[in-house]
Design a protein around this motif. Sequence first.
Motif, short mmCIF file in Angstrom:
data_model
loop_
_atom_site.label_atom_id
_atom_site.label_comp_id
_atom_site.label_asym_id
_atom_site.label_seq_id
_atom_site.Cartn_x
_atom_site.Cartn_y
_atom_site.Cartn_z
N PRO A 23 -21.25 45.70 -11.94
CA PRO A 23 -20.15 46.66 -12.13
C PRO A 23 -18.77 46.09 -11.79
CG PRO A 23 -22.03 47.76 -11.15
CD PRO A 23 -22.36 46.30 -11.16
N PHE A 24 -18.72 45.14 -10.88
CA PHE A 24 -17.42 44.54 -10.55
C PHE A 24 -16.85 43.77 -11.74
CE2 PHE A 24 -19.47 45.28 -6.49
CZ PHE A 24 -18.43 45.78 -5.70
N MET A 25 -17.73 43.15 -12.52
CA MET A 25 -17.29 42.47 -13.74
C MET A 25 -16.86 43.49 -14.80
SD MET A 25 -17.33 39.23 -13.28
CE MET A 25 -16.76 39.67 -11.63
N ALA A 26 -17.60 44.60 -14.84
CA ALA A 26 -17.30 45.64 -15.84
C ALA A 26 -15.89 46.18 -15.67
CB ALA A 26 -18.33 46.77 -15.74
N VAL A 27 -15.41 46.26 -14.44
CA VAL A 27 -14.06 46.76 -14.19
C VAL A 27 -13.01 45.79 -14.72
CG1 VAL A 27 -12.40 47.38 -12.38
CG2 VAL A 27 -14.78 48.12 -12.20
N SER B 214 -12.27 52.79 -18.61
CA SER B 214 -13.48 52.33 -19.29
C SER B 214 -14.30 51.41 -18.39
CB SER B 214 -13.12 51.62 -20.60
OG SER B 214 -12.33 50.47 -20.35
N GLY B 215 -13.63 50.51 -17.66
CA GLY B 215 -14.34 49.61 -16.78
C GLY B 215 -15.01 50.32 -15.61
N VAL B 216 -14.30 51.26 -15.02
CA VAL B 216 -14.84 51.99 -13.87
C VAL B 216 -16.02 52.87 -14.29
CG1 VAL B 216 -14.34 53.79 -12.18
CG2 VAL B 216 -12.71 51.93 -12.52
N VAL B 217 -15.86 53.57 -15.40
CA VAL B 217 -16.95 54.44 -15.88
C VAL B 217 -18.19 53.61 -16.22
CG1 VAL B 217 -17.69 55.97 -17.75
CG2 VAL B 217 -15.45 56.27 -16.69
N PHE B 218 -17.98 52.49 -16.91
CA PHE B 218 -19.12 51.64 -17.27
C PHE B 218 -19.80 51.10 -16.01
CE2 PHE B 218 -21.41 47.95 -18.74
CZ PHE B 218 -21.83 48.29 -20.02
N GLY B 219 -19.01 50.62 -15.06
CA GLY B 219 -19.57 50.08 -13.83
C GLY B 219 -20.33 51.11 -13.03
N LEU B 220 -19.76 52.30 -12.88
CA LEU B 220 -20.42 53.36 -12.14
C LEU B 220 -21.73 53.78 -12.81
CD1 LEU B 220 -17.48 55.68 -11.02
CD2 LEU B 220 -18.98 54.33 -9.55
#
Length: 539
Positions: free
Chosen positions: A199-203, A229-235
């Motif tokens: 998730p850190f990469m997703a952000v 988008s990054g935070v939602v994907f990571g979460l």
Amino acid sequence: MFEQDIDPVFGSLALSAIAAALPLLLLFVLLGVFKVRAPFAAIAALGLSIALAIIGWNMPPVQALSAAGAGVFYGLFPILWILVNALWVYRLTVVTPWFEVFGRTIRSISDDLRILSILIAFCFGALLESLAGFGAPVAISAAMMLAAGMAPLKAALVSLLANTAPVAFGALAAPVIALAGVTGLPLNELASMAGRQTPFMAVLVPLILVFLVDGRRGLRQTWPVALVSGVVFGLAQFVTSNFFAVELTDVVAAVATIAAVLLMLRVWQPAELVGITGAVATGDSDEKVTRPPMRDVLMSVAPYLIIMAVFSVAQIPAIKQWLAVVGTVTFPWPGLDVVTAAGEPAGAQTMHLDTLRATGTLLLLSGVLTAVLYRIVPRTAVRAYGATLHQLRWTIVTVTAVLGLSFVMNLSGQATSLGVGLASAGGYFVVLSPIIGWIGVALTGSDTSSNVLFGPVQVAAAEQVGLPPVLMAAANSSAGVLGKMLSVQNLAVAAAAVSLVGSEGTLLRKLLPWSIGLLAVMTTLIVLQSTPVLGWMVP
């Protein structure tokens, strides 16, 4: 029978590891420094690997050549079988008026290429990765970005960089499941650990995408939607992998992110819009593309809806089991009899072909259904398939040569020598562990293959130096995904998808700094997770 030797070069593990790295070094130097075309660079690296296997690792010549042949076959099926059929589906849309309708449909969501890069390359690419993987997301998202009006080279760059965050859980979590299988570690713990790293990469990835598309202005003007988008994907990745079904991690993350971005665009738009030619308009410009009628929209996106429907149906337990029973073919590859240094049979000597449920076969079925829906006559569909093969002719050479290289390195023991050599660093292994995974994916083009190749090495080294095995095994997968954008197979896939065959070296040079930078971030996270600072994150 051939028994692998970890330190065959003058009995030195260090020299053996250096020698094992030479084919990879040659490959990337020829591509990135001397700008040699990818097919010839891959063939040169394969030739060097075969020579080292025979001379350095004492592998019988027949077995060395047979290993290369096995890799070539694996490159053709399943990998190129996926790519050819994925691009054929795209080409079927190009020969119909629906391609232009699809482009207008995409641009009607937003005229801004920065936002479209998030929606298509990051979100929809992640959905494709969750179902297919093995290059299909890169090929299809790059083609879709072209349809939206993005320049070919930039479309390839964006699709390659976007195909990082979802990879560890791609193809219905195949990489993590394979990692659990070869290491013996509990799947739920490995999935939880990877879900606390990726998730850190997703952000970061969506922020990098808008920077790639429009530089600092793009980052300054569109960071809110990129961050959301990054935070939602990571979460979503974290929650699904830790508390629900690991197989559905990327499906849930992709769908949740698409919904979040579309909802946000209802209440927020960037101050300026960066369109097809790079021209800038104000956010309230009257020149926005009008959305086609709903029937036309559905027809234009029908191929992608068909793909998702076919893959979803194929995952129904009863159908999945039937396809596995009816369509699975298993046979030992002729000419190979290899055991590891521990005396156990080496992997990759037996071919398992899922002929009916293979990703490429499902994509072929999707293409047939698309042709029927679009009323494309069989002759036109076959001609489009032939044009696809012609377009990919050099990509086929590249991918088969690189997979041959991968199999020779694996079966001769070169890959093990390289991995064990890096693992002998003692306490510094926690820094090298992510790099091993990164090298593995850059070599094989697959996080699944890298996990199978280096997962056991990671666990053995972790136990020797007193590090958590789950952390190091997951590090191989989570950091490995950052090497996917540099793998020659994926570079060739992206270049072919945008009709820029021969530009693989350019793509490599432009993506290398981003790959190394993200690897540094992931390595820092993993090092901290091995200490009391973030050790509480380890299951």
